[in-house]
Design an enzyme around this catalytic site. Sequence first.
Site, short mmCIF file in Angstrom:
data_model
loop_
_atom_site.label_atom_id
_atom_site.label_comp_id
_atom_site.label_asym_id
_atom_site.label_seq_id
_atom_site.Cartn_x
_atom_site.Cartn_y
_atom_site.Cartn_z
N PRO A 1 27.01 9.72 -10.16
CG PRO A 1 25.43 8.95 -11.29
CD PRO A 1 26.75 8.45 -10.78
CD GLU A 2 28.09 15.31 -6.74
OE1 GLU A 2 28.04 16.08 -5.96
OE2 GLU A 2 29.20 15.46 -7.57
CE LYS B 1 26.90 10.72 -3.76
NZ LYS B 1 28.13 10.68 -3.98
NE ARG C 1 34.39 9.86 -4.01
CZ ARG C 1 33.22 10.27 -3.57
NH1 ARG C 1 32.61 9.65 -2.46
NH2 ARG C 1 32.20 10.98 -4.63
#
Length: 288
Positions: free
Chosen positions: A2-3, A51, A251
Amino acid sequence: MPEGDTVWRTAHRLHRALSGAEVVLCDLRFPSLATLDLRGAHTLEVVSRGKHLLHRFDSGVTLHSHLKMEGQWRVEAPIDTPRWLRRDDLRAAVGTTSWSALGLRLGQLDAVPTSAEGTLVGHLGPDLLGPDWDLPVALANLRGSATTIGAALLDQRNLAGIGTLWASESLFLSRIGPWTPAADLDDADLERVVTRAHTLLDQSRHHAVQSSTGSRRKGEEHYVHARSGRPCRRCGTTIRVAMIGPAGRERTMFYCPGCQQGLGPTDDGRPQRPLGSSSGRGSSYRRP
């Protein structure tokens, strides 16, 4: 993972449910916290920091959590809480007489004196959705990063809250290649991509469906994120996905070679099927 906008919305939901109320249920299933009992304390506030989630109590304790890849906090009525307490993936439960906050599959859970929160989140750069947001500081951090702009945006020490979704979308909308060295961007380009990311997160935090296109219909939400193997909405070139970042901390990055300065150096150029296809290279990439 989740951002920042999703974590902000989670904090907002927990704050509305718990703030001002006395804790009557406390079940923390991390070994280091197994004996901590928060019952009798009152929630002062629940806030996000990038985050990270910070749950502050009037006892002077902050419960810190990070969702990592699969974690979530649910808010349930007390009558429904017992069935959630029986779940093997429950990691934390903090409840009042009105609501229970239930942390499932949490990647990290800590308790520290509120005055010591900096030991957990002090390394973070300015929070795009926080009261400490400071564009000049964020730009200076990125400018001093000896890496690509895509990796620099994902480094929470530079600015906090951006993940692969908003990094990919912000760079596409700014027509900047993710593998461009951050130090090579002129001031206008660097400010444009950061301002774009800030705008996207700020707009998205008020909606359950994250969208950069303006549409929240399924399949229409994004320009490049999770769209590898599909045509670019702008130029028709096939969207691609490749790895970005330092070894050991890579990533995924989605991008359009036609709009963003060609193939990335980590992209071998082989055909990629759309995510979710039953075969082909593209199906080996998991949605971040």
